[in-house]
Design an enzyme around this catalytic site. Sequence first.
Site, mmCIF file in Angstrom:
data_model
loop_
_atom_site.group_PDB
_atom_site.id
_atom_site.type_symbol
_atom_site.label_atom_id
_atom_site.label_comp_id
_atom_site.label_asym_id
_atom_site.label_seq_id
_atom_site.Cartn_x
_atom_site.Cartn_y
_atom_site.Cartn_z
ATOM 1 N N LYS A 137 47.233 43.660 31.689
ATOM 2 C CA LYS A 137 46.991 44.390 32.926
ATOM 3 C C LYS A 137 48.021 44.304 33.781
ATOM 4 O O LYS A 137 48.274 43.215 33.940
ATOM 5 C CB LYS A 137 45.383 44.021 33.169
ATOM 6 C CG LYS A 137 45.422 42.640 33.822
ATOM 7 C CD LYS A 137 44.349 42.502 34.678
ATOM 8 C CE LYS A 137 44.515 42.699 36.195
ATOM 9 N NZ LYS A 137 45.315 41.672 36.850
ATOM 10 N N GLU A 205 37.816 33.117 44.186
ATOM 11 C CA GLU A 205 38.866 32.197 44.212
ATOM 12 C C GLU A 205 39.292 31.512 45.307
ATOM 13 O O GLU A 205 39.200 32.312 46.506
ATOM 14 C CB GLU A 205 40.335 33.116 43.579
ATOM 15 C CG GLU A 205 39.994 33.939 42.424
ATOM 16 C CD GLU A 205 41.213 34.615 41.970
ATOM 17 O OE1 GLU A 205 42.026 34.097 41.138
ATOM 18 O OE2 GLU A 205 41.723 35.558 42.334
ATOM 19 N N HIS A 229 38.930 43.087 35.445
ATOM 20 C CA HIS A 229 37.817 41.773 35.201
ATOM 21 C C HIS A 229 36.537 42.436 35.458
ATOM 22 O O HIS A 229 35.637 42.053 34.789
ATOM 23 C CB HIS A 229 38.126 40.626 35.859
ATOM 24 C CG HIS A 229 39.711 40.106 35.349
ATOM 25 N ND1 HIS A 229 40.429 40.484 34.307
ATOM 26 C CD2 HIS A 229 40.781 39.669 36.266
ATOM 27 C CE1 HIS A 229 41.709 40.196 34.234
ATOM 28 N NE2 HIS A 229 41.945 39.659 35.716
HETATM 29 C C1 BG6 Z 1 44.463 37.952 37.099
HETATM 30 C C2 BG6 Z 1 44.865 38.301 38.397
HETATM 31 O O1 BG6 Z 1 44.358 38.772 36.136
HETATM 32 O O2 BG6 Z 1 43.388 37.098 37.228
HETATM 33 C C3 BG6 Z 1 45.120 37.040 39.435
HETATM 34 O O3 BG6 Z 1 46.243 39.024 38.483
HETATM 35 C C4 BG6 Z 1 43.835 36.261 39.464
HETATM 36 O O4 BG6 Z 1 44.890 37.758 40.680
HETATM 37 C C5 BG6 Z 1 43.454 35.807 37.893
HETATM 38 O O5 BG6 Z 1 44.018 34.960 40.112
HETATM 39 C C6 BG6 Z 1 42.220 34.955 37.838
HETATM 40 O O6 BG6 Z 1 41.978 34.751 36.592
HETATM 41 P P1 BG6 Z 1 41.081 33.343 36.290
HETATM 42 O O7 BG6 Z 1 41.151 33.390 34.660
HETATM 43 O O8 BG6 Z 1 41.755 32.047 36.789
HETATM 44 O O9 BG6 Z 1 39.693 33.550 36.792
#
Ligand code: BG6
Length: 479
Positions: A137, A205, A229
């Site tokens: 993506k 995050e 997501h």
């Molecule tokens: C990615 C985004 O797809 O997912 C990021 O581009 C983000 O910005 C990340 O930090 C988060 O993934 P996870 O698995 O750490 O929750």
Amino acid sequence: MHDTLLLFGATGDLAQRYLFPSLLRLLGDGLLPEDFRVRAMALSPHDTEKFHDILRPRLEQALPQASRDDVNNLLDRIDYRSVDLRNPESIAEAVREFNDRRCVSYLSIPPGLYISTCQGLALGGALSAPHRLMLEKPIGSDSASAEEILQSIGALIDEDRVFRIDHYLGKAAVQNLMALRFGNTLLEAVWNRNYIESVHILVAESDGVDGRDSYYSRSGAMRDMVQSHILQLLCLVAMEPPASLEADRIRDEKVKVLRALRPLDAAHAARDSVRGRYVAGTIDGQPAQAYQPPEGSEAETFVGVTARIDNWRWAGVPFHLVTGKRLPERTTRIEVNLKPVTHWLFERPDRHAAQPNRLTFQLQPQENIQLGLMSSLAGPEWGALELQPLELELSVPTGLHRRIAYERLFLDAFNGNHALFVRDDEVRAAWAWIDSVSDAWKAADLPMQPYPAGSWGPQQSHEFLPEALVAENRVETGL
Ligand code: BG6
């Protein structure tokens, strides 16, 4: 099982942090074919030896428990070529020799390079059957650019050999949502507008934009996280039970949810959404700097938006979607708030102080399910029943059996199972809704709200955040 990985973007952060370590684990566990090979490709003019020198410490850092033999075993299977992704002939040359193997090309590169890279792959014979394609993506940055990518690539390879990744679908905790919903009578019985008041989906995050400025300043949280997501999580919560677990039966149900999303319009933009960008603040006692994208960038680092699903099951139930960077903690959770009981019998507390049932699925960093109930506290001194909130908490044992999302996705793509990959019509439907939000923001001139790094977003974010988070008084927002 396919046995050859053609990996584009091999020097990039994703490949070095997640893709190669995932391959190392799969190989160590004996899950890859005997003669598994990787051709790693990127622009840097390394040779294979230099590439190994770069990759080895990254593997050791990512998986300190891996044995030296396992690391060597993986490195022995990887060779490196420098390619120019804008030049299809350079790509064709680097992949042609694998034509008689069963190849999976993996594009871990900016979407602006997808089309030329696929043209090169086609020229080199790597897109004809039985070869497959995995795409990271985002597919484009709006409906128009996504359509161009879908059509151009669709002209080169059949949809049933394309595997579009949303790595959240590879997370065991996310797959568990389907198991919980469709493996239990209890949930399905109340899973509709008659019993559910609201749903909150939060992906928070604590990390910032950190080093991804050039991508992020053109993308922002809505395109980076919500389009992919968060909408996938929403689909898993809201979809109808599929007739079977066959990939297309699941994807049929997901796309129906996306198509039922009511477009946001300018008149409701301020009520139903908030966007923000972090300024300097403190996280875990450490100072964190402001995000300062280049002049003219519209990139937000926080989004709250209420989605409405116009169908029979969900009419009138708001789905509050929130994501942000530099929030106080990393947590992904889905909170389902049930309606209050229809007839309240108890004197204490009075009906307004009663806490309706609430189901919370925490997906990261730990997996955990909480059910908020009201239960009686015998009150002999008072002589009657007094009800108090009671939390029923189930920690899902993780550990050994939980794999990195990419491990699962690699295996599924090598084996040709599409269930955890995103189909072209899902991409279109997701962008259509995202475009409605960005258009509404533009038309309403929705202001970018600042929030200090380490807070739960701008003041207006209260409306969108999970109620339990707000109720626990853990939420300090705004400036
Ligand atoms: C990615 C985004 O797809 O997912 C990021 O581009 C983000 O910005 C990340 O930090 C988060 O993934 P996870 O698995 O750490 O929750």
